[in-house]
Design an enzyme around this catalytic site. Structure first.
Site, PDB file in Angstrom:
ATOM      1  N   HIS A 184     -20.862  19.804  18.692  1.00  0.00           N
ATOM      2  CA  HIS A 184     -21.423  20.544  19.826  1.00  0.00           C
ATOM      3  C   HIS A 184     -20.766  20.118  21.127  1.00  0.00           C
ATOM      4  O   HIS A 184     -20.299  18.984  21.264  1.00  0.00           O
ATOM      5  CB  HIS A 184     -22.939  20.319  19.940  1.00  0.00           C
ATOM      6  N   HIS A 214     -30.067  20.381  16.459  1.00  0.00           N
ATOM      7  CA  HIS A 214     -30.383  18.965  16.276  1.00  0.00           C
ATOM      8  C   HIS A 214     -31.101  18.430  17.520  1.00  0.00           C
ATOM      9  O   HIS A 214     -32.123  17.753  17.417  1.00  0.00           O
ATOM     10  CB  HIS A 214     -29.105  18.148  16.051  1.00  0.00           C
TER      11      HIS A 214
END
Length: 394
Positions: free
Chosen positions: A210, A163
């Site tokens: 993450h 991302h």
């Protein structure tokens, strides 16, 4: 250095960021907006609990005699709804829905040249990022202590954050490519690019998907890739548009990369997602080459750079109409081609159409996704603009 890396990978660092933003994990409590009310403690529920691979949460194995329990739903409390929706929206900028709408809209409403550059860099950084995940096999932050809001990709590995890579690549490729095409304030563009890439990167911490190390590495890897490839952008443009080998290289190379994607000992969405991106890039590349052969690229006309289009009511309405028609065309293409491709593959391998798990097999997943999104890329670059001409929208 090792201590710094361990600190940046510490899940408690992510959990603290979530709590600062008003997102709290609710363990063993009936309170909280994300809590499953009336749920029994795990040890009192029927069935058995097993751990999946180390980078995913536990899952509940249903007892056939007992009720179905939705126990993978995260239990959390949101105390700042503004930040919650802002980060969820930012996270959505890294999903398929964004890619199949925003990137083509740049082609339809701004400049096909810019869209081509973005698709090329997007495919490059995403392939490298996805492959690195499955080669390094570093886990995502565990829950607890973090709250995980996107369980679909939880079986994927963590480092780097794709991302963050995609948001950085798209924002700064657009910033570096636009000055030769459009007149705009570079400082304003830099601020917008930095803000968008930062919001998407921070959203990966907020959603608990993450670690800080994953995000930082994603940004740094993308910065290095942009620096290394930037001197060759013009040369690649020339090859992509004018070389007779361009469509052959695009289709064969990207299909080969899809089939040779790193294998895992368990199913992950990374291979399918990567094939989707490579297929879209292959279709777009062939489409842009064909437009040159057909003599109409739909690029900006006049002396470059041209002024930004005026935001009049008529221009906004025409842009919205183009976007609506284009999105309907792409989504329709996706649905039709995916259905036909899956039917053909199921028939070829003599599989029952009710076997949904077969879609995870390499010989089904790779060709179905590659063909589907190659078709989407071709329709986007060749067909949609010509439909706009017929409808009087250009």
């Amino acid at each position: 250095m090792q201590e710094l890396l361990a600190y940046l990978q510490d899940p408690e660092l992510v959990a603290r960021f979530q709590r600062r933003c008003g997102l709290y994990l609710m363990e063993g409590s009936n309170r909280g907006s994300g809590r499953i009310t009336g749920e029994k403690p795990r040890e009192q529920q029927e069935g058995s609990w097993d751990h999946q691979d180390r980078n995913s949460n536990y899952e509940y194995k249903e007892n056939p005699a007992g009720p179905v329990q939705d126990c993978r739903k995260p239990r959390y409390e949101v105390r700042n709804w503004l930040l919650h929706f802002l980060f969820l929206l930012s996270a959505g900028l890294g999903h398929e829905v964004f890619y199949i709408t925003c990137l083509p809209c740049i082609h339809w409403n701004l400049d096909p040249f810019l869209c081509r550059r973005l698709v090329n860099m997007w495919a490059l950084v995403m392939y490298i990022g996805q492959a690195m995940k499955d080669l390094l096999k570093l886990p995502r932050p565990p829950s607890p202590p973090v709250v995980k809001l996107e369980m679909r990709v939880d079986a994927e590995y963590g480092l780097p954050s794709t991302h963050a890579m995609a948001a950085t690549a798209i924002s700064f490729t657009l910033l570096l490519s636009a000055p030769s095409r459009l007149q705009f304030c570079f400082q304003t563009g830099l601020l917008i690019a930095a803000t968008l890439s930062s919001m998407v990167s921070l959203s990966r911490l907020y959603t608990g998907m993450h670690s800080v190390l994953d995000v930082v590495c994603g940004i740094l890897i993308t910065a290095v890739l942009i620096l290394l490839t930037y001197p060759w952008w013009e040369s690649f443009d020339s090859f992509q548009l004018y070389s007779p080998l361009s469509p052959i290289v695009a289709l064969s190379l990207l299909l080969l990369l899809s089939y040779t994607y790193p294998e895992l000992d368990h199913y992950s969405t990374t291979r399918g997602d990567t094939t989707t991106i490579l297929g879209a890039c292959a279709g777009s590349s062939v489409g842009y080459w064909l437009n040159v052969q057909l003599g109409n690229t739909f690029d900006l006309q006049g002396s470059l750079p041209v002024p930004l289009p005026a935001l009049t009511a008529q221009a906004v309405a025409r842009g919205a109409a183009r976007s609506l028609v284009g999105i309907v065309a792409l989504v329709g293409t996706r649905q039709v081609v995916r259905t036909l491709t899956l039917d053909a593959l199921y028939s070829w391998y003599k599989l029952p159409k009710t076997d949904k798990e077969a879609r995870k097999r390499k010989e089904i997943e790779v060709p179905s996704k590659f063909v589907t999104y190659t078709a989407v890329g071709l329709v986007n670059t060749i067909v949609v603009n010509r439909v706009f001409v017929l409808l009087g929208l250009l």
